[in-house]
Write a protein that holds these residues in place. Structure first.
Motif, PDB file in Angstrom:
ATOM      1  N   ARG A  97       0.730  -1.279  -0.088  1.00  0.00           N
ATOM      2  CA  ARG A  97       0.024   0.088   0.136  1.00  0.00           C
ATOM      3  C   ARG A  97       0.882   1.328   0.038  1.00  0.00           C
ATOM      4  O   ARG A  97       0.511   2.310  -0.489  1.00  0.00           O
ATOM      5  CB  ARG A  97      -0.982  -0.006   1.250  1.00  0.00           C
ATOM      6  N   GLY A  99       3.574   1.648  -1.884  1.00  0.00           N
ATOM      7  CA  GLY A  99       4.059   1.815  -3.149  1.00  0.00           C
ATOM      8  C   GLY A  99       5.174   1.036  -3.578  1.00  0.00           C
ATOM      9  O   GLY A  99       5.756   1.229  -4.627  1.00  0.00           O
ATOM     10  N   ALA A 150     -12.944   1.047  -3.890  1.00  0.00           N
ATOM     11  CA  ALA A 150     -12.294   0.519  -5.031  1.00  0.00           C
ATOM     12  C   ALA A 150     -13.306   0.232  -6.282  1.00  0.00           C
ATOM     13  O   ALA A 150     -13.076   0.338  -7.352  1.00  0.00           O
ATOM     14  CB  ALA A 150     -11.816  -0.892  -4.480  1.00  0.00           C
ATOM     15  N   LEU A 196      -3.649   3.581 -14.211  1.00  0.00           N
ATOM     16  CA  LEU A 196      -2.990   3.986 -13.360  1.00  0.00           C
ATOM     17  C   LEU A 196      -3.178   5.437 -12.764  1.00  0.00           C
ATOM     18  O   LEU A 196      -3.593   5.729 -11.569  1.00  0.00           O
ATOM     19  CB  LEU A 196      -1.535   3.770 -13.396  1.00  0.00           C
ATOM     20  N   LEU A 199      -6.866   5.628 -11.362  1.00  0.00           N
ATOM     21  CA  LEU A 199      -7.119   5.090 -10.193  1.00  0.00           C
ATOM     22  C   LEU A 199      -6.140   5.535  -9.059  1.00  0.00           C
ATOM     23  O   LEU A 199      -6.400   5.403  -7.935  1.00  0.00           O
ATOM     24  CB  LEU A 199      -6.769   3.531 -10.163  1.00  0.00           C
ATOM     25  N   CYS A 201      -2.934   5.577  -8.848  1.00  0.00           N
ATOM     26  CA  CYS A 201      -1.990   4.504  -8.294  1.00  0.00           C
ATOM     27  C   CYS A 201      -0.658   4.599  -8.810  1.00  0.00           C
ATOM     28  O   CYS A 201      -0.437   5.215  -9.726  1.00  0.00           O
ATOM     29  CB  CYS A 201      -2.412   2.897  -8.722  1.00  0.00           C
ATOM     30  N   ALA A 202       0.274   4.505  -7.883  1.00  0.00           N
ATOM     31  CA  ALA A 202       1.631   4.455  -8.201  1.00  0.00           C
ATOM     32  C   ALA A 202       2.429   3.577  -9.206  1.00  0.00           C
ATOM     33  O   ALA A 202       3.299   3.589  -9.860  1.00  0.00           O
ATOM     34  CB  ALA A 202       2.604   4.771  -6.959  1.00  0.00           C
ATOM     35  N   ASN A 203       1.935   2.326  -9.107  1.00  0.00           N
ATOM     36  CA  ASN A 203       2.187   1.345  -9.747  1.00  0.00           C
ATOM     37  C   ASN A 203       1.363   0.277  -9.806  1.00  0.00           C
ATOM     38  O   ASN A 203       0.122   0.306  -9.461  1.00  0.00           O
ATOM     39  CB  ASN A 203       3.591   0.619  -9.130  1.00  0.00           C
ATOM     40  N   ARG A 204       1.803  -0.868 -10.641  1.00  0.00           N
ATOM     41  CA  ARG A 204       0.700  -2.051 -10.786  1.00  0.00           C
ATOM     42  C   ARG A 204       0.208  -2.842  -9.858  1.00  0.00           C
ATOM     43  O   ARG A 204      -0.813  -3.182  -9.859  1.00  0.00           O
ATOM     44  CB  ARG A 204       1.329  -2.868 -11.988  1.00  0.00           C
ATOM     45  N   GLN A 206      -0.404  -1.344  -6.787  1.00  0.00           N
ATOM     46  CA  GLN A 206      -1.623  -0.994  -6.210  1.00  0.00           C
ATOM     47  C   GLN A 206      -2.789  -1.044  -6.972  1.00  0.00           C
ATOM     48  O   GLN A 206      -4.060  -1.195  -6.488  1.00  0.00           O
ATOM     49  CB  GLN A 206      -1.222   0.550  -5.971  1.00  0.00           C
ATOM     50  N   ALA A 207      -2.718  -1.214  -8.249  1.00  0.00           N
ATOM     51  CA  ALA A 207      -3.795  -1.278  -9.210  1.00  0.00           C
ATOM     52  C   ALA A 207      -4.418  -2.533  -8.965  1.00  0.00           C
ATOM     53  O   ALA A 207      -5.615  -3.103  -9.087  1.00  0.00           O
ATOM     54  CB  ALA A 207      -3.497  -1.004 -10.821  1.00  0.00           C
ATOM     55  N   ILE A 210      -6.615  -2.911  -5.848  1.00  0.00           N
ATOM     56  CA  ILE A 210      -7.957  -2.312  -6.056  1.00  0.00           C
ATOM     57  C   ILE A 210      -8.927  -3.080  -6.741  1.00  0.00           C
ATOM     58  O   ILE A 210      -9.971  -3.342  -6.496  1.00  0.00           O
ATOM     59  CB  ILE A 210      -7.814  -0.914  -6.946  1.00  0.00           C
TER      60      ILE A 210
END
Length: 219
Positions: A97, A99, A150, A196, A199, A201-204, A206-207, A210
């Motif tokens: 979470r 990152g 989410a 990204l 959503l 998101c900083a990266n895959r 975190q995606a 979600i």
């Protein structure tokens, strides 16, 4: 050939030596530096601009989680992969979470380790299959509020973007997603960037979280 620059951050010299020996067998990977604590890892990651940091979660002084927070804030282009042992689930959930690009177990095999470094350097999600499902089930399926958020975020995606998000949640590479969705790899990459952004998101990784929280992945 431009080599992937790696920083090893772990207070155990023997483990660093083992990882360094494994990575030497990959012609496209170079261990640029080593750190014995989180503070050194932050300083070196920012100063050297390495591609990937392999960082132990537990270290003396500044631990891996605190170092992760600083690297994400100060050097967002650096991909941090956490080194862990089986059972450190709470630390792993917090790292994802925060990152982290993912996590790998310290007893990971040589070829898997090399593949993980390559994947991280290219923005891939590094989720060790031995414990990913347990982590998600125990820690990442959140409360009703997080689930609702989410689902709201996923609701902003187009149908095609949702399909790509599912691939991300399943840990598929861009090439795998392109093959399974009958798309060009460059098109998938464009969709991933768009997802990204939508959503937040900083990266895959975190995606992927979600996607799991929203319940869009196949059981």
């Amino acid at each position: 050939m431009e080599r992937i620059q790696v920083l090893l951050a772990d207070d155990e010299r023997l483990l660093r030596a083992g990882v360094r020996l494994v990575l030497r067998h990959a012609e496209d990977i170079e261990v640029a530096a080593e750190a014995e604590d989180g503070g050194q890892a932050v300083e070196m990651a920012c100063r050297l601009g390495v591609d990937v940091v392999l960082m132990d979660i537990r270290m003396p002084g500044m631990d891996g989680l605190a170092a992760l927070d600083q690297i994400v804030a100060k050097a967002p282009a650096v991909h941090v992969v956490m080194l862990t042992t089986f059972g450190e689930h709470d630390y792993i959930a917090r790292a994802l979470r925060a990152g982290a690009a993912g996590f790998i177990l310290k007893d990971t095999g040589p070829q898997e380790l090399i593949q993980a470094v390559r994947a991280a350097a290219h923005g891939g999600a590094i989720l060790s299959p031995r414990i990913t499902r347990e982590i998600i089930n125990e820690y990442l399926h959140g409360d009703e509020g997080r689930t609702a958020e989410a689902r709201r975020l996923v609701g902003t995606l187009t149908d095609r973007e949702r399909e790509v998000l599912v691939m991300i949640g399943l840990g598929a590479s861009n090439a795998d997603a392109a093959r399974r969705l009958y798309m060009g790899e460059g098109t998938v990459k464009t969709y991933v960037s768009r997802i990204l952004s939508k959503l937040g998101c900083a990266n895959r990784v975190q995606a992927a979280i979600i996607a799991h929280d929203a319940g869009v992945l196949p059981v």
